[in-house]
Design an enzyme around this catalytic site. Structure first.
Site, PDB file in Angstrom:
ATOM      1  N   TYR A  38       0.840  -1.192   0.000  1.00 41.23           N
ATOM      2  CA  TYR A  38       0.000   0.000   0.000  1.00 41.23           C
ATOM      3  C   TYR A  38       0.883   1.253   0.000  1.00 41.23           C
ATOM      4  O   TYR A  38       0.669   2.185  -0.776  1.00 41.23           O
ATOM      5  CB  TYR A  38      -0.901  -0.028   1.236  1.00 41.23           C
ATOM      6  N   LEU A  85     -33.042  10.724  19.091  1.00 38.80           N
ATOM      7  CA  LEU A  85     -33.837   9.514  19.299  1.00 38.80           C
ATOM      8  C   LEU A  85     -34.534   9.551  20.643  1.00 38.80           C
ATOM      9  O   LEU A  85     -33.999  10.058  21.622  1.00 38.80           O
ATOM     10  CB  LEU A  85     -32.921   8.283  19.271  1.00 38.80           C
ATOM     11  N   GLU A 116     -29.414  -2.123  15.549  1.00 34.63           N
ATOM     12  CA  GLU A 116     -27.967  -1.866  15.492  1.00 34.63           C
ATOM     13  C   GLU A 116     -27.497  -1.311  16.831  1.00 34.63           C
ATOM     14  O   GLU A 116     -28.283  -0.750  17.584  1.00 34.63           O
ATOM     15  CB  GLU A 116     -27.650  -0.869  14.366  1.00 34.63           C
ATOM     16  N   LYS A 118     -25.952   1.238  19.464  1.00 32.30           N
ATOM     17  CA  LYS A 118     -25.958   2.700  19.520  1.00 32.30           C
ATOM     18  C   LYS A 118     -24.583   3.166  19.977  1.00 32.30           C
ATOM     19  O   LYS A 118     -24.175   2.924  21.110  1.00 32.30           O
ATOM     20  CB  LYS A 118     -27.029   3.200  20.485  1.00 32.30           C
ATOM     21  N   ASP A 120     -21.601   5.677  21.066  1.00 31.05           N
ATOM     22  CA  ASP A 120     -21.554   6.890  21.857  1.00 31.05           C
ATOM     23  C   ASP A 120     -20.438   7.757  21.289  1.00 31.05           C
ATOM     24  O   ASP A 120     -19.294   7.686  21.707  1.00 31.05           O
ATOM     25  CB  ASP A 120     -21.279   6.526  23.317  1.00 31.05           C
ATOM     26  N   TYR A 227     -25.251   5.338   9.557  1.00 31.45           N
ATOM     27  CA  TYR A 227     -26.505   4.646   9.889  1.00 31.45           C
ATOM     28  C   TYR A 227     -27.747   5.331   9.334  1.00 31.45           C
ATOM     29  O   TYR A 227     -28.862   4.925   9.619  1.00 31.45           O
ATOM     30  CB  TYR A 227     -26.658   4.458  11.399  1.00 31.45           C
ATOM     31  N   LYS A 292     -35.056   0.509  14.289  1.00 34.86           N
ATOM     32  CA  LYS A 292     -35.712   1.390  13.321  1.00 34.86           C
ATOM     33  C   LYS A 292     -36.684   0.555  12.496  1.00 34.86           C
ATOM     34  O   LYS A 292     -36.302  -0.527  12.015  1.00 34.86           O
ATOM     35  CB  LYS A 292     -34.666   2.038  12.402  1.00 34.86           C
ATOM     36  N   LYS A 316     -31.601   1.829  25.869  1.00 31.17           N
ATOM     37  CA  LYS A 316     -30.325   2.115  26.528  1.00 31.17           C
ATOM     38  C   LYS A 316     -29.870   0.975  27.440  1.00 31.17           C
ATOM     39  O   LYS A 316     -30.686   0.292  28.060  1.00 31.17           O
ATOM     40  CB  LYS A 316     -30.459   3.396  27.375  1.00 31.17           C
ATOM     41  N   CYS A 410       5.365   9.910  52.992  1.00 31.93           N
ATOM     42  CA  CYS A 410       4.740   8.734  52.394  1.00 31.93           C
ATOM     43  C   CYS A 410       3.799   8.068  53.390  1.00 31.93           C
ATOM     44  O   CYS A 410       4.199   7.795  54.527  1.00 31.93           O
ATOM     45  CB  CYS A 410       5.830   7.757  51.947  1.00 31.93           C
ATOM     46  N   CYS A 413       5.565   4.471  54.308  1.00 36.16           N
ATOM     47  CA  CYS A 413       6.841   4.318  55.023  1.00 36.16           C
ATOM     48  C   CYS A 413       7.298   5.583  55.732  1.00 36.16           C
ATOM     49  O   CYS A 413       8.286   5.561  56.453  1.00 36.16           O
ATOM     50  CB  CYS A 413       7.929   3.841  54.063  1.00 36.16           C
ATOM     51  N   CYS A 428       7.367   9.082  46.593  1.00 38.40           N
ATOM     52  CA  CYS A 428       7.965   8.730  47.869  1.00 38.40           C
ATOM     53  C   CYS A 428       9.441   8.492  47.612  1.00 38.40           C
ATOM     54  O   CYS A 428       9.817   7.804  46.667  1.00 38.40           O
ATOM     55  CB  CYS A 428       7.311   7.463  48.404  1.00 38.40           C
ATOM     56  N   CYS A 434      10.586   1.465  51.370  1.00 40.29           N
ATOM     57  CA  CYS A 434       9.134   1.607  51.432  1.00 40.29           C
ATOM     58  C   CYS A 434       8.468   0.273  51.095  1.00 40.29           C
ATOM     59  O   CYS A 434       8.707  -0.294  50.023  1.00 40.29           O
ATOM     60  CB  CYS A 434       8.693   2.684  50.446  1.00 40.29           C
TER      61      CYS A 434
HETATM   62  C1  9MJ Z   1     -26.056   5.774  16.958  1.00 40.98           C
HETATM   63  N1  9MJ Z   1     -25.721   6.792  17.759  1.00 40.98           N
HETATM   64  O1  9MJ Z   1     -25.366   4.760  16.894  1.00 40.98           O
HETATM   65  C2  9MJ Z   1     -28.952   6.778  15.225  1.00 40.98           C
HETATM   66  N2  9MJ Z   1     -27.242   5.917  16.178  1.00 40.98           N
HETATM   67  O2  9MJ Z   1     -30.866   7.469  13.935  1.00 40.98           O
HETATM   68  C3  9MJ Z   1     -27.792   4.984  15.337  1.00 40.98           C
HETATM   69  N3  9MJ Z   1     -27.974   7.020  16.084  1.00 40.98           N
HETATM   70  C4  9MJ Z   1     -29.946   7.738  14.830  1.00 40.98           C
HETATM   71  N4  9MJ Z   1     -28.855   5.517  14.763  1.00 40.98           N
HETATM   72  C5  9MJ Z   1     -31.643   8.571  13.798  1.00 40.98           C
HETATM   73  N5  9MJ Z   1     -27.293   3.741  15.162  1.00 40.98           N
HETATM   74  C6  9MJ Z   1     -31.168   9.543  14.632  1.00 40.98           C
HETATM   75  C7  9MJ Z   1     -30.077   9.009  15.292  1.00 40.98           C
END
Ligand code: 9MJ
Length: 673
Positions: A38, A85, A116, A118, A120, A227, A292, A316, A410, A413, A428, A434
């Site tokens: 690559y 959501l 799927e 979610k 963060d 998504y 969904k 959640k 410390c 000791c 320390c 110690c």
């Molecule tokens: C996350 N945060 O993984 C949505 N999200 O769909 C997934 N967020 C989402 N879908 C519509 N997998 C509004 C937010």
């Protein structure tokens, strides 16, 4: 200069081929070629583009990094608002959602959902025009976001150009996130440098995308799963949500490999449980799953309430973060004496586990977060990460909250605690006096990659130190079966096993032994380099800091630590005692020293004052590398090293035509040998 047609064709072919390998590597996680192949392709393209700048296109894989910093982020108004959501926390919440969906659709049959994880992270909109990435924006308030195009372009899993057949306009939505491995590595580096660490991968991802300088973003390990979508022109959407996602993947976008279609609440809950069970072992952080309604016709029929779709819900997981109260802050002492502040908390359940302690890393972190005893704080525990205090809820600080002071002595000791100006870490000064440092040193010494003493874990080490059976590392090898057998959880058989493991550990390598000693900043790699360079322990013990610095990748700080470790007579005694107990390795001829180098056999004359070292130190170094030092310049002199305020020798050198080195050139020469 016109670009010859065959060159233009080659550049085009290279772009396509590199784009294909990017997709295999970054999107599918399934590369077809070695990294070196690559790199060769990329280098060839860079070469062509350098020769013919007209060849550079916006979607060229060479154009990801390097854009100039922007002064501020522009605003982007989303063509179609970016929604949030609704949340479900229980199975009942989910059942209620499913009932609402079926009522509205007047459907008695089970609904197919696209399920799927979610993520963060940070929601982002990517705008592709005729397949070319033209803009990336954050969600912002859902209507207007920030233009982060320059930063998003540096993410390798985001194609700059979609595969053939992409629509005229396509707004793709997804989550930018930081995988856990990269997050931990980044924070570890920041802690080492005494810099601010990120509380969680989400903040790290957000902070990385909101950089004015895209080179910083490029250095951060970010990824993206797509998504959803917003505005689309020039493409008739298929029947199902899952069909769109499949098409996004075809076009080169990365989508979650965990997503699948499920039917009815029952299967949603099964999916939730299955993903939940794998949550801790996923390479990124998730905070739930999303369902969904899969048929796009149904989605249109269901529509929206305020800012959330009626056709989707986030289910959640138990939170990673909870609030609790700091009862006390104590200091733990590590192997090198580093004091780590640890908060003792009012016990609280975080993600199903009771948390009663949280690390604050070091005094800088504690002061930055301004954690006081009595404070209400947010604690976080995720995966195998040690629980941490994310932040103090300052608004709820009680009047009698007490600030935490670094102890002068410390807690284990009683030795003086030292905090070097400008360093985050307080230590320390007791060394192996110690008990805490002794325990950690023993555990490190016995660990698998050091002396590999099987069965010698913290339960045994605590007893050995607390009962004063082991004052120095070498004492380990002198304990009798009966002494081992008396320890808690030990019997005759297990005592014999430990003694056997100790016997086995005696045959080792110099690199392992050096690593096992636990010299500050000497990890496995440095121990290996030292062993290879010097070949013999006595040579290392006799080396000056400057000689140690000649070892590849060893700088002045590490060299000083190695030197001062062996300069300490207590440590020399430990080494001697260990060797007397029979610890041995095959000594080698030193790799570097008399091997023919730039210094070997050369005669040096030094004049004037050197800045980095004294003349004596310079002489030692030259001699160690096989050179000679003379007091007067003659035709036989190889180099005259000229420092500040040189004497007549510099002029003599010029007259005789002898090579003159200033200090920088001299240091370079020593490095190259
Ligand atoms: C996350 N945060 O993984 C949505 N999200 O769909 C997934 N967020 C989402 N879908 C519509 N997998 C509004 C937010």
């Amino acid at each position: 200069m016109r670009v010859p047609v065959e060159i233009e064709a080659r550049a085009k072919a290279l772009r396509a081929e590199i784009g294909h390998h990017n997709y295999r590597y970054y999107v599918l996680d399934d590369p077809e070629v070695a990294d070196s192949d690559y790199d060769r392709l990329l280098k060839e393209l860079q070469g062509l583009e350098q020769q013919y700048p007209e060849l550079i296109t916006a979607d060229s894989p060479t154009q990801r990094v390097g854009g100039a910093p922007v002064a501020e982020f522009g605003e982007v108004r989303h063509a179609v608002p970016m929604l949030s959501l609704e949340n479900a926390f229980t199975a009942e919440d989910l059942t209620a959602f499913d009932s609402r969906v079926r009522d509205r659709l007047e459907s008695a049959a089970a609904i197919e959902y696209y399920a799927e994880p979610k993520l963060d992270g940070l929601a982002i909109n990517l705008r592709y025009v005729d397949g070319l990435l033209v803009q990336a924006a954050t969600r912002g308030d859902g209507t207007t976001g920030e233009d982060v195009t320059h930063n998003v372009r540096t993410l390798h899993s985001i194609p700059l150009q979609l595969a053939a057949g992409a629509p005229r306009i396509l707004d793709v939505r997804g989550e930018v996130f930081m995988p856990l491995k990269g997050f931990k590595a980044m924070n570890a580096r920041a802690l080492d440098r005494g810099e601010k660490i990120f509380a969680n991968p989400r903040n790290a991802a957000a902070g990385s995308l909101r950089q004015l300088d895209p080179r910083i973003t490029a250095s951060r390990p970010l990824d993206m799963f797509c998504y959803g979508w917003g505005a689309v022109e020039g493409w008739t959407l298929p029947e199902r949500h899952s069909d769109v996602i499949a098409q996004l993947l075809e076009w080169g976008l990365k989508v979650s490999p965990e997503a699948r279609a499920v039917s009815g609440v029952e299967e949603c809950l099964q999916y939730y449980a299955a993903v939940g069970a794998r949550r801790a072992s996923l390479p990124y952080e998730i905070d739930g799953v999303v369902y969904k309604v899969n048929r796009l016709g149904y989605q249109r029929e269901l529509g929206f309430v305020s800012r959330a779709p009626r056709w989707a819900i986030a289910h959640k997981f138990p939170a990673h973060e909870e609030t609790t109260i700091v009862r006390d802050v104590e200091f733990q002492v590590g192997r090198t004496g580093a004091l780590t502040p640890v908060a003792r908390l009012e016990p609280v359940t975080v993600g199903g586990v009771t948390v009663s302690n949280a690390t604050l890393h070091n005094m800088d972190e504690l002061e930055r977060k301004d954690v006081r005893i009595g404070d209400r704080v947010i604690v976080r525990r995720a995966g195998d990460v040690i629980p941490e205090i994310v932040k103090v809820i300052v608004e709820r600080r009680p009047g009698d909250a007490r600030a935490v002071r670094l102890p002068n002595h410390c807690p284990v000791c009683g030795s003086v605690v030292e905090r070097v100006e400008g360093e985050a870490v307080a230590r320390c000064t007791g060394g192996l006096v110690c008990a805490a440092q002794r325990k950690e040193s023993l555990l490190h010494f016995a660990s698998r990659r050091a002396m590999d003493i099987e069965g010698l874990g913290s339960k045994l080490v605590d007893q050995l130190v607390d009962l004063d059976l082991v004052k120095s590392l070498a004492d380990l090898y002198g304990l009798e079966v009966s002494q081992w057998a008396k320890l808690e959880r030990m019997a005759d058989k297990s005592a014999r096993n430990v003694i056997q493991a100790l016997e086995r550990s005696k045959a080792t390598t110099l690199a392992r032994f050096l690593f096992a000693l636990g010299i500050r900043d000497v990890g496995e790699a440095t121990a290996g380099s030292l062993a290879q360079y010097f070949g013999q322990l006595d040579r290392i013990m006799a080396a000056s800091p400057l000689e140690i610095q000649q070892v590849p990748d060893v700088g002045p700080v590490v060299a000083a630590h190695v030197h001062s470790f062996f300069a300490d007579s207590r440590n020399r005694d430990v080494v001697a005692a260990l060797r007397a107990r029979g610890i041995h390795w095959a000594e080698q001829e030193p790799k570097a020293a008399p091997a023919a180098g730039l210094v070997t056999g050369k005669t040096f004359v030094i004049t004037g004052t050197l800045v980095a070292m004294s003349r004596d130190e310079a002489r030692d170094l030259i001699v160690a590398l096989g050179g000679k030092v003379s007091g007067s310049v003659s035709k036989k002199t190889s180099f005259v090293v000229v420092g500040v305020d040189p004497g007549s020798k510099a002029q003599k050198a010029a007259e005789l035509g002898v090579a003159v080195l200033d200090e920088a050139a001299f240091l370079d020469l020593l490095k190259q040998r």
